[in-house]
Design an enzyme around this catalytic site. Sequence first.
Site, PDB file in Angstrom:
ATOM      1  N   ASN A  52       0.779  -1.262   0.001  1.00 34.89           N
ATOM      2  CA  ASN A  52       0.152  -0.023  -0.037  1.00 34.89           C
ATOM      3  C   ASN A  52       0.726   1.362   0.295  1.00 34.89           C
ATOM      4  OD1 ASN A  52      -2.507  -1.318  -0.031  1.00 34.89           O
ATOM      5  ND2 ASN A  52      -2.198  -1.366   2.555  1.00 34.89           N
ATOM      6  N   HIS A 138     -14.009  -1.275   5.964  1.00 34.61           N
ATOM      7  CA  HIS A 138     -13.058  -2.129   6.896  1.00 34.61           C
ATOM      8  C   HIS A 138     -13.121  -2.506   8.222  1.00 34.61           C
ATOM      9  CE1 HIS A 138      -9.347  -2.139   8.535  1.00 34.61           C
ATOM     10  NE2 HIS A 138      -8.975  -2.878   6.872  1.00 34.61           N
ATOM     11  N   GLU A 181     -15.460   4.658   4.327  1.00 33.31           N
ATOM     12  CA  GLU A 181     -14.371   5.038   4.435  1.00 33.31           C
ATOM     13  C   GLU A 181     -15.093   5.791   3.151  1.00 33.31           C
ATOM     14  OE1 GLU A 181     -12.392   1.328   2.991  1.00 33.31           O
ATOM     15  OE2 GLU A 181     -13.280  -0.282   3.971  1.00 33.31           O
ATOM     16  N   SER A 185     -11.486   0.168  -0.067  1.00 33.65           N
ATOM     17  CA  SER A 185     -10.139  -1.181   0.132  1.00 33.65           C
ATOM     18  C   SER A 185     -10.120  -1.801  -0.819  1.00 33.65           C
ATOM     19  CB  SER A 185      -9.869  -0.763   1.919  1.00 33.65           C
ATOM     20  OG  SER A 185     -10.591  -1.636   2.254  1.00 33.65           O
ATOM     21  N   ASP A 210     -13.061   7.652   7.117  1.00 31.65           N
ATOM     22  CA  ASP A 210     -12.231   6.200   7.074  1.00 31.65           C
ATOM     23  C   ASP A 210     -11.151   7.071   5.083  1.00 31.65           C
ATOM     24  OD1 ASP A 210     -10.195   5.287   7.171  1.00 31.65           O
ATOM     25  OD2 ASP A 210     -10.920   3.014   7.553  1.00 31.65           O
ATOM     26  N   HIS A 213      -7.581   5.103   2.025  1.00 31.66           N
ATOM     27  CA  HIS A 213      -6.804   4.642   0.979  1.00 31.66           C
ATOM     28  C   HIS A 213      -6.731   6.023   0.000  1.00 31.66           C
ATOM     29  CE1 HIS A 213      -5.957   0.582   1.348  1.00 31.66           C
ATOM     30  NE2 HIS A 213      -6.936   0.661   2.235  1.00 31.66           N
ATOM     31  N   LYS A 244      -0.298   3.579   4.449  1.00 36.67           N
ATOM     32  CA  LYS A 244      -0.820   3.538   3.371  1.00 36.67           C
ATOM     33  C   LYS A 244       0.423   3.628   2.178  1.00 36.67           C
ATOM     34  CE  LYS A 244      -3.294   0.424   4.321  1.00 36.67           C
ATOM     35  NZ  LYS A 244      -4.911   0.349   5.024  1.00 36.67           N
TER      36      LYS A 244
HETATM   37  C1  PLP Z   1      -5.227  -0.171   6.511  1.00 40.04           C
HETATM   38  C2  PLP Z   1      -6.903   0.247   6.789  1.00 40.04           C
HETATM   39  C3  PLP Z   1      -7.151   0.441   7.815  1.00 40.04           C
HETATM   40  C4  PLP Z   1      -5.830   0.322   9.232  1.00 40.04           C
HETATM   41  O1  PLP Z   1      -4.505   0.991   9.218  1.00 40.04           O
HETATM   42  P1  PLP Z   1      -3.802   0.611  10.204  1.00 40.04           P
HETATM   43  O2  PLP Z   1      -2.940   1.673  10.008  1.00 40.04           O
HETATM   44  O3  PLP Z   1      -3.263  -0.683   8.737  1.00 40.04           O
HETATM   45  O4  PLP Z   1      -3.459  -0.212  11.340  1.00 40.04           O
HETATM   46  C5  PLP Z   1      -8.376   1.377   8.195  1.00 40.04           C
HETATM   47  N1  PLP Z   1      -8.986   1.452   7.299  1.00 40.04           N
HETATM   48  C6  PLP Z   1      -8.732   0.962   6.229  1.00 40.04           C
HETATM   49  C7  PLP Z   1      -9.675   1.526   5.039  1.00 40.04           C
HETATM   50  C8  PLP Z   1      -7.618   0.401   5.785  1.00 40.04           C
HETATM   51  O5  PLP Z   1      -7.484   0.258   4.543  1.00 40.04           O
END
Ligand code: PLP
Length: 401
Positions: A52, A138, A181, A185, A210, A213, A244
């Site tokens: 990522n 997620h 999100e 993802s 969130d 990405h 990411k």
């Molecule tokens: C990867 C991810 C997370 C978690 O993030 P980390 O810092 O790896 O714990 C949270 N939400 C989404 C949508 C993700 O893709």
Amino acid sequence: MNAVPSTLEQQLAAQLESLKQAGQHRHSRLVLPCPGGHCQIDARECWNFAGNDYLGLADHPSLITAAEAAISQAGLGARASVLVSGYTPWHAELTARLAILKQTPAALLFPSGYAANVGTLCALAGPDDLILCDRLNHASLIDGCRLSRARFQVYPHADAAACRRILSQQAGYRRTFIVTESVFSMDGDHAPLAELLQIADDLEAQLIVDEAHATGVFGETGAGLLSALDLPHDRVISIGTLSKAVGLQGGFVCGSATLIDWLWNSARTHMFSTGLSLPVCAAGCAAIDLIRTEPERRDWLARASAHVISTLRADGWNIPPATVGPVVPVIIGSEAETMQLARQLEEQGILVAGIRPPTVPKGTSRLRVSLSYAVQDCGIDALLQAFSACRQAGHGQQNGQ
Ligand SMILES: *Cc1c(COP(=O)(O)O)cnc(C)c1O
């Protein structure tokens, strides 16, 4: 006859066996990251399309230099939770830069994006509240909803009208939240943020987004998808990760000063966990500078993504119509075929992730191709060539257009 398993060991062995039977057993593989978007796996050198690190910052010299400077000045660990004595000048600086990037009054760091989601949801929602959650959110968002003990209801993926319908039928809650999100993802598509915000405004809900990405990848300065909407801060809470496109580790929340003060005082994954390590914070500052000042990384990703999507589609591969950006899912369907294709690509030096249930719904197993600025044009050429060779060998045929 199968004996009823009795000890914990026997029960776990039986549960593992049924995962294997279902083709859902996972184990870790040793991957050595190498320069130039490469990695070494099982003694084979591959292009890494399974990470990522979208902007290629994970091994950027500026991040390394910043991390080394912090280490030589003050060492590695934060030595305590940030509430005790683990809040260092590096934490303060990174927090400030995140707030500037996201154009919010304040920000707060968490040990990971997972912890940011769980901690924020649990600090804001409780048994008297209602959470509406996109079906493809997620796992960390789902876990946060569950742990909060709020009533939570799932709406169909990216369906703002359904979200409004469900929300308008509810009354009597202390607070309501819409949780999504911004860039999903597994499908690489976008949430209808403007519509969701309108719903939040009309029905007095809070919108929690969130941007895991999207941070670094979308928006003029790399702030993510929310920034383009010019949103009022009191309705919107933005969550992100450094793991990411920022190329590091750690999570964060951006919002109003009041919100952040509340989270300082109540988000348990923040309060009861040690602060991020100093080199990570220092490198985070350097990464945010690069994100803001080197838009060419984002621009290259956008071009590469459009090229990969159109070329693979023309070759007959099934990519969801709404996909845009560095996460390119190639839907195969069957779990076995997906894993076989992933192996085939790997034999050609292309590492992609085979994704299957329960991470994605049954029957939608896929190859998740994630693009990185680190691979540059020659990596993209190698990727497309390998997919084309698989196609010529007769793979993925039943899913062709
Ligand atoms: C990867 C991810 C997370 C978690 O993030 P980390 O810092 O790896 O714990 C949270 N939400 C989404 C949508 C993700 O893709």
